[in-house]
Design a protein around this motif. Structure first.
Motif, PDB file in Angstrom:
ATOM      1  N   GLN A  35       0.826  -1.201   0.000  1.00 32.86           N
ATOM      2  CA  GLN A  35       0.000   0.000   0.000  1.00 32.86           C
ATOM      3  C   GLN A  35       0.865   1.257   0.000  1.00 32.86           C
ATOM      4  O   GLN A  35       0.509   2.264  -0.623  1.00 32.86           O
ATOM      5  CB  GLN A  35      -0.934  -0.020   1.204  1.00 32.86           C
ATOM      6  CG  GLN A  35      -2.022  -1.085   1.123  1.00 32.86           C
ATOM      7  CD  GLN A  35      -2.843  -1.178   2.396  1.00 32.86           C
ATOM      8  OE1 GLN A  35      -2.523  -0.554   3.397  1.00 32.86           O
ATOM      9  NE2 GLN A  35      -3.893  -1.982   2.363  1.00 32.86           N
ATOM     10  N   GLN A  81      -6.369   6.877   1.336  1.00 33.99           N
ATOM     11  CA  GLN A  81      -7.562   6.027   1.318  1.00 33.99           C
ATOM     12  C   GLN A  81      -7.647   5.244   0.010  1.00 33.99           C
ATOM     13  O   GLN A  81      -7.979   4.057   0.006  1.00 33.99           O
ATOM     14  CB  GLN A  81      -8.817   6.899   1.492  1.00 33.99           C
ATOM     15  CG  GLN A  81      -8.937   7.565   2.851  1.00 33.99           C
ATOM     16  CD  GLN A  81      -9.059   6.556   3.970  1.00 33.99           C
ATOM     17  OE1 GLN A  81      -9.700   5.522   3.818  1.00 33.99           O
ATOM     18  NE2 GLN A  81      -8.444   6.862   5.111  1.00 33.99           N
ATOM     19  N   LEU A  82      -7.329   5.901  -1.101  1.00 34.13           N
ATOM     20  CA  LEU A  82      -7.370   5.218  -2.396  1.00 34.13           C
ATOM     21  C   LEU A  82      -6.307   4.134  -2.471  1.00 34.13           C
ATOM     22  O   LEU A  82      -6.563   3.029  -2.972  1.00 34.13           O
ATOM     23  CB  LEU A  82      -7.164   6.240  -3.516  1.00 34.13           C
ATOM     24  CG  LEU A  82      -7.214   5.706  -4.953  1.00 34.13           C
ATOM     25  CD1 LEU A  82      -8.536   4.989  -5.216  1.00 34.13           C
ATOM     26  CD2 LEU A  82      -7.014   6.830  -5.954  1.00 34.13           C
ATOM     27  N   ALA A 112      -7.426   1.139  -0.503  1.00 35.29           N
ATOM     28  CA  ALA A 112      -8.481   0.398  -1.197  1.00 35.29           C
ATOM     29  C   ALA A 112      -7.920  -0.420  -2.348  1.00 35.29           C
ATOM     30  O   ALA A 112      -8.294  -1.583  -2.551  1.00 35.29           O
ATOM     31  CB  ALA A 112      -9.542   1.374  -1.708  1.00 35.29           C
ATOM     32  N   LEU A 124      -6.126  -3.629  -1.358  1.00 35.54           N
ATOM     33  CA  LEU A 124      -6.966  -4.782  -1.019  1.00 35.54           C
ATOM     34  C   LEU A 124      -7.384  -5.570  -2.249  1.00 35.54           C
ATOM     35  O   LEU A 124      -7.859  -6.700  -2.131  1.00 35.54           O
ATOM     36  CB  LEU A 124      -8.224  -4.303  -0.274  1.00 35.54           C
ATOM     37  CG  LEU A 124      -7.991  -3.628   1.081  1.00 35.54           C
ATOM     38  CD1 LEU A 124      -9.319  -3.122   1.634  1.00 35.54           C
ATOM     39  CD2 LEU A 124      -7.348  -4.597   2.059  1.00 35.54           C
ATOM     40  N   GLN A 125      -7.190  -4.974  -3.443  1.00 34.11           N
ATOM     41  CA  GLN A 125      -7.673  -5.608  -4.667  1.00 34.11           C
ATOM     42  C   GLN A 125      -6.576  -6.241  -5.510  1.00 34.11           C
ATOM     43  O   GLN A 125      -6.867  -7.017  -6.412  1.00 34.11           O
ATOM     44  CB  GLN A 125      -8.405  -4.561  -5.537  1.00 34.11           C
ATOM     45  CG  GLN A 125      -9.485  -3.778  -4.819  1.00 34.11           C
ATOM     46  CD  GLN A 125     -10.602  -4.684  -4.322  1.00 34.11           C
ATOM     47  OE1 GLN A 125     -10.963  -5.646  -4.989  1.00 34.11           O
ATOM     48  NE2 GLN A 125     -11.152  -4.379  -3.161  1.00 34.11           N
ATOM     49  N   TRP A 159     -14.885  11.210  -0.990  1.00 31.17           N
ATOM     50  CA  TRP A 159     -14.440  10.645   0.295  1.00 31.17           C
ATOM     51  C   TRP A 159     -14.305  11.734   1.349  1.00 31.17           C
ATOM     52  O   TRP A 159     -14.730  11.559   2.483  1.00 31.17           O
ATOM     53  CB  TRP A 159     -13.089   9.941   0.110  1.00 31.17           C
ATOM     54  CG  TRP A 159     -12.514   9.522   1.428  1.00 31.17           C
ATOM     55  CD1 TRP A 159     -12.824   8.419   2.155  1.00 31.17           C
ATOM     56  CD2 TRP A 159     -11.550  10.244   2.213  1.00 31.17           C
ATOM     57  NE1 TRP A 159     -12.117   8.379   3.328  1.00 31.17           N
ATOM     58  CE2 TRP A 159     -11.322   9.502   3.390  1.00 31.17           C
ATOM     59  CE3 TRP A 159     -10.865  11.440   2.020  1.00 31.17           C
ATOM     60  CZ2 TRP A 159     -10.431   9.914   4.377  1.00 31.17           C
ATOM     61  CZ3 TRP A 159      -9.976  11.852   2.998  1.00 31.17           C
ATOM     62  CH2 TRP A 159      -9.764  11.099   4.170  1.00 31.17           C
ATOM     63  N   SER A 165     -16.691   3.397   3.897  1.00 33.91           N
ATOM     64  CA  SER A 165     -16.463   2.086   3.274  1.00 33.91           C
ATOM     65  C   SER A 165     -17.377   1.887   2.077  1.00 33.91           C
ATOM     66  O   SER A 165     -16.958   1.382   1.022  1.00 33.91           O
ATOM     67  CB  SER A 165     -16.689   0.968   4.297  1.00 33.91           C
ATOM     68  OG  SER A 165     -15.779   1.075   5.358  1.00 33.91           O
ATOM     69  N   ILE A 216     -16.047   3.941  -0.788  1.00 33.02           N
ATOM     70  CA  ILE A 216     -14.881   3.305  -1.406  1.00 33.02           C
ATOM     71  C   ILE A 216     -15.309   2.146  -2.291  1.00 33.02           C
ATOM     72  O   ILE A 216     -14.812   1.975  -3.414  1.00 33.02           O
ATOM     73  CB  ILE A 216     -13.892   2.831  -0.324  1.00 33.02           C
ATOM     74  CG1 ILE A 216     -13.262   4.043   0.370  1.00 33.02           C
ATOM     75  CG2 ILE A 216     -12.807   1.936  -0.917  1.00 33.02           C
ATOM     76  CD1 ILE A 216     -12.368   3.690   1.531  1.00 33.02           C
ATOM     77  N   ASP A 217     -16.245   1.339  -1.797  1.00 29.10           N
ATOM     78  CA  ASP A 217     -16.713   0.197  -2.581  1.00 29.10           C
ATOM     79  C   ASP A 217     -17.314   0.644  -3.908  1.00 29.10           C
ATOM     80  O   ASP A 217     -17.057   0.046  -4.964  1.00 29.10           O
ATOM     81  CB  ASP A 217     -17.748  -0.605  -1.790  1.00 29.10           C
ATOM     82  CG  ASP A 217     -17.117  -1.343  -0.620  1.00 29.10           C
ATOM     83  OD1 ASP A 217     -15.889  -1.520  -0.650  1.00 29.10           O
ATOM     84  OD2 ASP A 217     -17.853  -1.717   0.317  1.00 29.10           O
ATOM     85  N   LEU A 263     -14.586   2.221  -6.271  1.00 33.57           N
ATOM     86  CA  LEU A 263     -13.571   1.296  -6.756  1.00 33.57           C
ATOM     87  C   LEU A 263     -14.148   0.158  -7.591  1.00 33.57           C
ATOM     88  O   LEU A 263     -13.422  -0.758  -7.971  1.00 33.57           O
ATOM     89  CB  LEU A 263     -12.790   0.709  -5.581  1.00 33.57           C
ATOM     90  CG  LEU A 263     -11.773   1.655  -4.943  1.00 33.57           C
ATOM     91  CD1 LEU A 263     -11.048   0.954  -3.827  1.00 33.57           C
ATOM     92  CD2 LEU A 263     -10.792   2.174  -5.962  1.00 33.57           C
ATOM     93  N   GLN A 305     -11.963  -2.547  -9.701  1.00 38.08           N
ATOM     94  CA  GLN A 305     -12.098  -4.002  -9.563  1.00 38.08           C
ATOM     95  C   GLN A 305     -12.416  -4.648 -10.910  1.00 38.08           C
ATOM     96  O   GLN A 305     -11.871  -5.700 -11.251  1.00 38.08           O
ATOM     97  CB  GLN A 305     -13.201  -4.317  -8.551  1.00 38.08           C
ATOM     98  CG  GLN A 305     -12.873  -3.885  -7.132  1.00 38.08           C
ATOM     99  CD  GLN A 305     -14.054  -4.016  -6.196  1.00 38.08           C
ATOM    100  OE1 GLN A 305     -15.169  -4.273  -6.630  1.00 38.08           O
ATOM    101  NE2 GLN A 305     -13.820  -3.826  -4.913  1.00 38.08           N
TER     102      GLN A 305
END
Length: 242
Positions: free
Chosen positions: A5, A26-27, A30, A33-34, A60, A114, A117-118, A121, A125
Motif C-alpha cells: 500500500q 484512502q485510495l 483500497a 486490497l484488490q 471521500w 467504506s 470506497i466500494d 472502486l 475491480q
C-alpha cells in the motif's frame, strides 16, 4: 499501511501531484486490497485518470467531513446535557432517543466511507478482473498455437482451428475445462494426420511386377531374367545331333 500500500501511495502521489494526501492514502489502501503484486498495482494506477482520482478524493472527503461533524455535534450535545448547558429549542432529554445519532455517544463510524470506497472502486475491480482474464486467455492461446506448431498443422486447417479456439477461449470455466478441450483437439489432430497418411499411401500405384528387392528390381522381373538365363544355358550345353 503495509509495504504494498505504501508503494501504491508513492505511485499515486507521483502521478497526481496536488491531490490531498489523505485522500490518496484512502485510495491506496483500497487498491491494495484488490491487487496481489506491485506489477498489478502499477497497471491499475496507470489506468486511473486525474478526473477519477479527484472525484474519489472529493467524495471521500465530503463523506468523512460529514461523519466528523456529526460526531462533534453529538459530543457537544452530550456536554450540554452533562453540565446542564441549555439553548432554545433544545430537545427534551426525557424524549425518545434520536435513532440517527450514533449509539456509542459520538464515535466516528467508517460505514459510510467504506460504502463510498466500494462504489468508487467498482471500476478498478472490473479493470483488474478484465486484466487477469486477458492474461489467462493469452496464455492459453499461446499454448494452443504451440500444439499446432508441434503437430505441423498449417494452411486452411490451421486458420480454421485457430478461429474455433478463439471462439471457445472466452467460455472456459477453469483450467480443467481448457485442458479437456486441448486433449480433444490433440485427438482430432492425430486423427487428421492419420487420414492424410492413409490418403497418401492410396495415391501410390503398386509395381507391375510386384515388390522390388534391394537392387531395385521387382520379383517378377527377377524371375523373368532367371528364366531367360537358364534357357540360354540349356541351349549352350545341348550338342548337335548325330
Amino acid at each position: 499501511m503495509n509495504e504494498l500500500q505504501e508503494k501504491i501511495l508513492a505511485l499515486l502521489v507521483a502521478k497526481f501531484q496536488g491531490v490531498r494526501k489523505d485522500g490518496l492514502q484512502q485510495l491506496a489502501a483500497a487498491i491494495g486490497l484488490q491487487v496481489a503484486s506491485e506489477e498489478e498495482a502499477n497497471q491499475v494506477v496507470d489506468k486511473l485518470t486525474a478526473d477519477k482520482v479527484n472525484g474519489f478524493v472529493t467524495e471521500w472527503r465530503r463523506t468523512a467531513d460529514a461523519e466528523i461533524k456529526k460526531a462533534n455535534d453529538t459530543y457537544e450535545e452530550g456536554l450540554r446535557r452533562k453540565y446542564d448547558f441549555k439553548e432554545k429549542n433544545t430537545p427534551d432529554p426525557n424524549s425518545a432517543p434520536d435513532p440517527n445519532k450514533p449509539a456509542d455517544g459520538g464515535a466516528v463510524t467508517l460505514d459510510a466511507i467504506s460504502k463510498l470506497i466500494d462504489s468508487k472502486l467498482k471500476g478498478v475491480q472490473d479493470s483488474i478482473t478484465t486484466l487477469n482474464a486477458d492474461k489467462v486467455a493469452t496464455s492459453r492461446r499461446e499454448l494452443f498455437v504451440a500444439k499446432l506448431d508441434e503437430a505441423k498443422v498449417d494452411g486452411r486447417q490451421r486458420e480454421m482451428m485457430l478461429r474455433n479456439f478463439d471462439r471457445a477461449n472466452t467460455t472456459f470455466a477453469n483450467d480443467d475445462d481448457f485442458n479437456s478441450y486441448l486433449t480433444e483437439v490433440q485427438g482430432d489432430i492425430a486423427a487428421l494426420q492419420q487420414e492424410h497418411a492413409d490418403s497418401g499411401l492410396q495415391g501410390h500405384e503398386k509395381p507391375i511386377f510386384g515388390a522390388v528387392n534391394k537392387d531395385g528390381i521387382s520379383s517378377g522381373v527377377a524371375d523373368y531374367i532367371k528364366a531367360r538365363i537358364a534357357e540360354s544355358e540349356n541351349k549352350t550345353l545341348t550338342g548337335k545331333e548325330v
